[in-house]
Every structure is written in structure tokens, then in C-alpha cells.
Design an enzyme around this catalytic site. Structure first.
Site, PDB file in Angstrom:
ATOM      1  N   THR A 105     -40.436 -20.986 -43.517  1.00  0.00           N
ATOM      2  CA  THR A 105     -39.746 -20.856 -42.267  1.00  0.00           C
ATOM      3  C   THR A 105     -40.277 -21.580 -41.062  1.00  0.00           C
ATOM      4  O   THR A 105     -39.661 -22.016 -40.180  1.00  0.00           O
ATOM      5  CB  THR A 105     -40.068 -19.252 -41.859  1.00  0.00           C
ATOM      6  OG1 THR A 105     -39.293 -18.636 -43.053  1.00  0.00           O
ATOM      7  CG2 THR A 105     -39.047 -18.870 -40.493  1.00  0.00           C
ATOM      8  N   ASP A 127     -50.443 -22.151 -49.828  1.00  0.00           N
ATOM      9  CA  ASP A 127     -50.935 -21.432 -48.597  1.00  0.00           C
ATOM     10  C   ASP A 127     -51.714 -19.998 -49.100  1.00  0.00           C
ATOM     11  O   ASP A 127     -52.647 -19.536 -48.560  1.00  0.00           O
ATOM     12  CB  ASP A 127     -49.780 -20.741 -47.995  1.00  0.00           C
ATOM     13  CG  ASP A 127     -48.471 -20.204 -48.932  1.00  0.00           C
ATOM     14  OD1 ASP A 127     -48.856 -20.554 -50.200  1.00  0.00           O
ATOM     15  OD2 ASP A 127     -47.619 -19.506 -48.295  1.00  0.00           O
ATOM     16  N   ARG A 128     -51.221 -19.490 -50.327  1.00  0.00           N
ATOM     17  CA  ARG A 128     -51.947 -18.480 -50.953  1.00  0.00           C
ATOM     18  C   ARG A 128     -53.425 -18.696 -51.448  1.00  0.00           C
ATOM     19  O   ARG A 128     -54.541 -17.933 -51.235  1.00  0.00           O
ATOM     20  CB  ARG A 128     -51.126 -17.776 -52.260  1.00  0.00           C
ATOM     21  CG  ARG A 128     -49.757 -17.573 -51.809  1.00  0.00           C
ATOM     22  CD  ARG A 128     -48.978 -17.063 -52.866  1.00  0.00           C
ATOM     23  NE  ARG A 128     -49.346 -15.967 -53.659  1.00  0.00           N
ATOM     24  CZ  ARG A 128     -48.790 -15.376 -54.765  1.00  0.00           C
ATOM     25  NH1 ARG A 128     -47.701 -16.211 -55.306  1.00  0.00           N
ATOM     26  NH2 ARG A 128     -49.130 -14.472 -55.375  1.00  0.00           N
ATOM     27  N   ASP A 166     -49.847 -11.243 -47.448  1.00  0.00           N
ATOM     28  CA  ASP A 166     -49.393 -12.323 -46.408  1.00  0.00           C
ATOM     29  C   ASP A 166     -48.063 -12.038 -45.906  1.00  0.00           C
ATOM     30  O   ASP A 166     -47.190 -12.129 -46.935  1.00  0.00           O
ATOM     31  CB  ASP A 166     -49.683 -13.660 -47.002  1.00  0.00           C
ATOM     32  CG  ASP A 166     -49.617 -14.814 -45.919  1.00  0.00           C
ATOM     33  OD1 ASP A 166     -49.075 -14.538 -44.943  1.00  0.00           O
ATOM     34  OD2 ASP A 166     -49.672 -15.934 -46.346  1.00  0.00           O
TER      35      ASP A 166
END
Length: 264
Positions: free
Chosen positions: A10, A110-111, A130
Site C-alpha cells: 500500500t 518485511d517480516r 504487523d
């Protein structure tokens, strides 16, 4: 100075760091078609507001879950910041964590970056929640190994699906209920807000409770992402809130890469 770039589905977050301290942070909607020159024009204005220049950046590191955005961001680094960016998870910015799962290669950057930061900062067994386009729950054990987790639709994604599928339901904002904790709605909008917001809180608390039980040891629950603070206002499930967790992880990986393989 480090320019860290966290590319989500996003939004993209750009952050400037001195050491591990965040000097500035900016957010822009993710658009894989945006060119390096467009990024540069936007960033140049923001740098100027902070009294900085592109030349103040000596390293750029990127974490991305949007492969199509990679090329233009690479060009941005090479054309405007003087070098090819580092990419989280790739040598020399490898994650350095053990993934005790069936498909370790499918773990989102990202994780993994979140886990690098969380283990560095908090240590011990952890559940990292998250809040992004999806809400993810990642279990990290006391040795720093990733044990698995959960992927759930993000709250905005859930709301979009509800509004799209039901023609008469209005678009509502996701916001704190404040002091009004009633779950008996008196009109359509309040009923939707209760269903979406408190339903989401119940999901978070329920899944974290199940994860705690399965881990079977004391575990710290760490929340990150833009909506972490909002949900923390209405639940006592979180032990730590760190909205900059991904950025912290990128700073750690960049520092490791700078040290070189003989020093990590």
C-alpha cells in the site's frame, strides 16, 4: 547517513537514519510505475525541508514485497545517491535468521526484517504483529529462529471487501471509539464500526492467545505498523509498540553489510 526504504503493498516508507536514530520519515503510496526521477523530485523537496542534500546519504537499503518496484528504486539509488542500493535478504545484507518453516524462501522481506529488529531489541520468545495491507503474526523463538506465523486480511482490506460486496453500506473511517466501548450499535454506521473495529480487536486477541498457548513459554508480544498505536489504545495484548521496527531492522542489516563478512 542511511536512506532506508520499506516498500509495502500500500505505501512506501523512506527514512533517513544517523546510526540507528531516525532523522526523518516520509510515506508515499506504492506505485510500481513511478520512475526514479519522480521519486527524486519528491524526495528532493523533503530533504530540503530538513536542511539536507542527497549527498548526505552514503548508503541506501531497500526491503520490498513489490518486485515490480525494484527496478526504479535501484535506478534512484544509482542515479541520485551514488551507488547500487542494498536489498534486505541479499548478500551482503542477509537476514541471518533460521527459518524453521516448510517454505523459507516465501517469507516476505518485511517480516524477516521485523524479526531481525525485534530479536536485536527485545530478545527471548516473541510474537510480532504487523498491521499492514495484511496483518501478520510471526513467532520468533528465544534462539532467534522463525517458527512460523499467521497471515490475516488487514482491517482496511476487510472494510473494503464489506463495502464493495454490500451496495447499501457506506464507507466509514477506521478510528478509535474513544470512551464509547458499547458494542450495541444504534445506526448502520456505528454497527459497521463495531463489527469492523471490535471484531478485529477480538481476532487479534484470540489469535495471540492461541499462539501463546502453542508456544508454551512466556512470550513478548510486539506490535508494529501504522495501526499498531490505534489498537493498543483498546487492548492490553501488546507488550511493546514499535512503529519503526522495519526501519530499525533495515538499519541493522545495513550496518552488518558495512562491517563485512569477517566482522559480523
Amino acid at each position: 547517513m542511511l536512506l532506508a526504504c520499506d516498500v509495502g503493498n500500500t505505501n512506501i516508507v523512506f527514512a533517513l537514519l544517523e546510526g540507528r536514530e531516525t532523522r526523518a520519515r516520509w510515506r508515499i503510496a506504492t506505485d510500481a510505475r513511478r520512475t526514479a526521477d519522480e521519486y527524486a523530485v519528491w524526495l528532493m523537496q523533503l530533504f530540503t525541508l530538513e536542511g539536507l542534500q542527497f549527498g548526505d546519504v552514503d548508503t541506501m537499503i531497500i526491503s520490498t514485497v513489490v518486485p515490480r518496484a525494484r527496478h526504479n528504486l535501484t535506478v534512484l539509488g544509482e542515479k541520485y545517491f551514488g551507488g547500487t542500493p542494498l536489498f534486505a535478504g541479499e548478500h551482503p545484507a542477509s537476514f541471518g535468521i533460521t527459518a524453521d518453516v516448510d517454505e523459507p524462501q516465501s517469507l516476505g522481506a518485511d517480516r524477516a526484517v521485523n524479526m531481525v529488529a525485534a530479536f536485536d531489541r527485545f530478545q527471548g520468545d516473541q510474537i510480532i504483529v504487523d498491521f499492514g495491507t495484511a496483518t501478520t503474526f510471526d513467532v520468533l523463538d528465544f534462539s532467534g529462529a522463525y517458527k512460523g506465523g499467521i497471515i490475516a486480511p488487514g482491517i482496511n482490506l476487510s472494510l473494503d471487501a464489506l463495502v464493495s460486496a454490500a451496495a447499501k453500506l457506506p464507507r466509514i473511517a477506521i478510528e478509535s471509539p474513544g470512551d464509547d466501548r458499547s458494542v450495541i450499535g444504534k445506526n448502520t454506521e456505528s454497527q459497521m464500526h463495531i463489527g469492523v473495529f471490535w471484531g478485529y480487536v477480538a481476532m487479534i486477541e484470540g489469535l495471540v492467545a492461541r499462539l501463546r498457548a502453542e508456544v508454551g513459554r512466556p512470550v513478548k508480544v510486539v506490535a508494529t505498523g501504522g495501526l499498531a498505536v490505534l489498537f493498543d489504545e483498546c487492548s492490553d495484548i501488546f507488550d511493546e509498540i514499535d512503529v519503526d521496527l522495519t526501519i530499525r531492522g533495515l538499519a541493522i542489516l545495513a550496518a552488518r553489510a558495512d562491517m563485512g563478512p569477517d566482522e559480523t
